[in-house]
Write an enzyme that holds these catalytic residues in place. Structure first.
Site, PDB file in Angstrom:
ATOM      1  N   ASP A 163      66.932  92.068  85.911  1.00 33.64           N
ATOM      2  CA  ASP A 163      66.207  91.663  87.120  1.00 33.64           C
ATOM      3  C   ASP A 163      67.126  90.945  88.112  1.00 33.64           C
ATOM      4  O   ASP A 163      68.095  90.295  87.714  1.00 33.64           O
ATOM      5  CB  ASP A 163      65.030  90.756  86.726  1.00 33.64           C
ATOM      6  CG  ASP A 163      63.958  90.717  87.810  1.00 33.64           C
ATOM      7  OD1 ASP A 163      64.011  91.534  88.756  1.00 33.64           O
ATOM      8  OD2 ASP A 163      63.058  89.847  87.711  1.00 33.64           O
TER       9      ASP A 163
ATOM     10  N   HIS B 182      70.765  97.633  93.658  1.00 32.10           N
ATOM     11  CA  HIS B 182      70.492  98.539  92.535  1.00 32.10           C
ATOM     12  C   HIS B 182      71.766  99.280  92.121  1.00 32.10           C
ATOM     13  O   HIS B 182      72.026  99.494  90.950  1.00 32.10           O
ATOM     14  CB  HIS B 182      69.397  99.533  92.900  1.00 32.10           C
ATOM     15  CG  HIS B 182      68.053  98.890  93.108  1.00 32.10           C
ATOM     16  ND1 HIS B 182      67.534  97.969  92.228  1.00 32.10           N
ATOM     17  CD2 HIS B 182      67.140  99.009  94.101  1.00 32.10           C
ATOM     18  CE1 HIS B 182      66.354  97.567  92.672  1.00 32.10           C
ATOM     19  NE2 HIS B 182      66.087  98.171  93.805  1.00 32.10           N
TER      20      HIS B 182
ATOM     21  N   LEU C 196      76.455 102.519  68.899  1.00 28.87           N
ATOM     22  CA  LEU C 196      75.417 101.772  69.621  1.00 28.87           C
ATOM     23  C   LEU C 196      74.313 102.747  70.018  1.00 28.87           C
ATOM     24  O   LEU C 196      74.594 103.855  70.446  1.00 28.87           O
ATOM     25  CB  LEU C 196      76.027 101.165  70.898  1.00 28.87           C
ATOM     26  CG  LEU C 196      75.064 100.500  71.880  1.00 28.87           C
ATOM     27  CD1 LEU C 196      74.611  99.138  71.344  1.00 28.87           C
ATOM     28  CD2 LEU C 196      75.713 100.307  73.252  1.00 28.87           C
TER      29      LEU C 196
HETATM   30  C1  IPE Z   1      60.734  94.331  85.766  1.00 31.29           C
HETATM   31  O1  IPE Z   1      61.151  93.702  86.922  1.00 31.29           O
HETATM   32  C2  IPE Z   1      61.133  95.782  85.789  1.00 31.29           C
HETATM   33  C3  IPE Z   1      62.557  96.062  85.693  1.00 31.29           C
HETATM   34  C4  IPE Z   1      63.529  95.195  85.612  1.00 31.29           C
HETATM   35  C5  IPE Z   1      62.898  97.457  85.663  1.00 31.29           C
HETATM   36  P1  IPE Z   1      60.223  93.561  88.210  1.00 31.29           P
HETATM   37  O2  IPE Z   1      61.051  92.869  89.224  1.00 31.29           O
HETATM   38  O3  IPE Z   1      59.643  94.866  88.585  1.00 31.29           O
HETATM   39  O4  IPE Z   1      59.046  92.627  87.676  1.00 31.29           O
HETATM   40  P2  IPE Z   1      58.103  91.613  88.460  1.00 31.29           P
HETATM   41  O5  IPE Z   1      57.424  92.394  89.520  1.00 31.29           O
HETATM   42  O6  IPE Z   1      58.982  90.553  89.031  1.00 31.29           O
HETATM   43  O7  IPE Z   1      57.182  91.069  87.420  1.00 31.29           O
HETATM   44  C1  IPE Z   2      65.384  94.880  89.052  1.00 38.34           C
HETATM   45  O1  IPE Z   2      65.727  94.242  90.237  1.00 38.34           O
HETATM   46  C2  IPE Z   2      65.544  96.374  89.136  1.00 38.34           C
HETATM   47  C3  IPE Z   2      64.291  97.138  89.196  1.00 38.34           C
HETATM   48  C4  IPE Z   2      63.105  96.650  89.077  1.00 38.34           C
HETATM   49  C5  IPE Z   2      64.400  98.578  89.376  1.00 38.34           C
HETATM   50  P1  IPE Z   2      64.650  93.961  91.359  1.00 38.34           P
HETATM   51  O2  IPE Z   2      64.627  95.094  92.313  1.00 38.34           O
HETATM   52  O3  IPE Z   2      63.338  93.628  90.750  1.00 38.34           O
HETATM   53  O4  IPE Z   2      65.276  92.686  92.073  1.00 38.34           O
HETATM   54  P2  IPE Z   2      64.488  91.439  92.654  1.00 38.34           P
HETATM   55  O5  IPE Z   2      63.644  90.891  91.559  1.00 38.34           O
HETATM   56  O6  IPE Z   2      63.670  91.958  93.800  1.00 38.34           O
HETATM   57  O7  IPE Z   2      65.559  90.499  93.079  1.00 38.34           O
HETATM   58 MG    MG Z   3      62.496  91.870  90.173  1.00 36.17          MG
END
Ligand code: IPE
Ligand code: IPE
Ligand code: MG
Length: 243
Positions: free
Chosen positions: A24, A41, A135
């Site tokens: 995240d 990303h 792995l």
């Molecule tokens: C969880 O993160 C999904 C992934 C890392 C792929 P999100 O950023 O989507 O989750 P919320 O919305 O903060 O709970």
């Molecule tokens: C996690 O990073 C990746 C995916 C959910 C695909 P985020 O896109 O949720 O990044 P933040 O949480 O907005 O910083």
């Molecule tokens: Mg996120």
């Protein structure tokens, strides 16, 4: 793989066999640099390579990464299509490296709902790496823990299993993760502290750590710090441990 100086000396006696990561913070990483979210990303997927390499170095046997949730389809269309484009590139570009590392690719989630070209790449990756055993890399892509349980219930019912024959083992065997041990350690980067529909059954007794670092900056040393933290934890599973 570049060998570092005595990594084993830094490792605790108790190593998590299975680490799961909620990767995240890509969006905030980009935002902090004045870049579009997709740049975050992209940086996030590039980071994956060093974490896989570090898992091999540390002797972790299973790594599960949350790449895209069933809820993430609800993000703005350009972000979703940009992400699919990145996954398209990554599955192709990283395959040779993954194979070289001795990693076996597995997918958990609903592959049938992603576009055919991507399905094809994921299937090809799993086929190419199927005999590797250093792995296991589980990619949770179009994955949702609740969806997984719903699918398991459907499968169990359609097999005609009697209610009294349904137990925890039967449920586990019908999840996407059938045959894979439960995660010992779950890491969620970026400081958020919630499960967000990830491995809600399997992580019942996992240890959790929540580093502040955004995923693209989460490197080998931070992974090592999380493993060291795991080594200091006492897992009780609801019991009282004797001293
Ligand atoms: C969880 O993160 C999904 C992934 C890392 C792929 P999100 O950023 O989507 O989750 P919320 O919305 O903060 O709970
Ligand atoms: C996690 O990073 C990746 C995916 C959910 C695909 P985020 O896109 O949720 O990044 P933040 O949480 O907005 O910083
Ligand atoms: Mg996120």
């Amino acid at each position: 793989m570049a060998k570092r100086e005595k990594p084993k000396a830094e490792l605790p006696d108790k190593i998590p066999q299975h680490i799961a990561i909620i990767m995240d913070g890509n969006g905030r990483w980009a935002q902090a640099r004045g870049l579009p979210r997709l740049a975050g990303h992209r940086a996030g997927t590039e980071n994956l390579r060093r974490i896989i390499e570090a898992c091999v170095e540390f002797g972790v046997k299973y790594l599960t990464i949350y790449a895209f949730s069933t809820e993430n389809w609800g993000r703005p269309e350009d972000e979703v299509s940009g992400l699919m484009g990145i996954f398209d590139e990554v599955f192709e570009r990283e395959l040779a490296e993954l194979h070289k590392q001795g990693a076996r690719l597995q997918h958990i989630g609903r592959l049938d709902e992603v576009r055919p070209s991507l399905q094809e790449k994921v299937r090809n990756g799993m086929e190419t790496t199927k005999n590797n055993d250093r792995l296991v890399l589980n990619v949770a892509f179009n994955y949702g823990g609740r969806d997984e349980i719903v699918q398991a219930i459907r499968a169990i019912m359609s097999e005609g299993t009697k209610p009294e024959d349904v137990d925890e083992e039967v449920v586990s065997q019908h999840l996407y993760t059938a045959g894979i041990p439960d995660p010992d350690l779950v890491i969620r980067t970026s400081g958020e502290q919630r499960i967000s529909n990830f491995l809600i059954w399997q992580a019942a007794y996992a240890e959790w750590v929540f580093p502040q670092t955004f995923w693209p900056d989460f490197g080998r040393d931070e992974l090592l710090a999380a493993i060291q933290e795991f080594g200091r934890r006492e897992r009780r599973y609801g019991l009282v441990l004797e001293n």
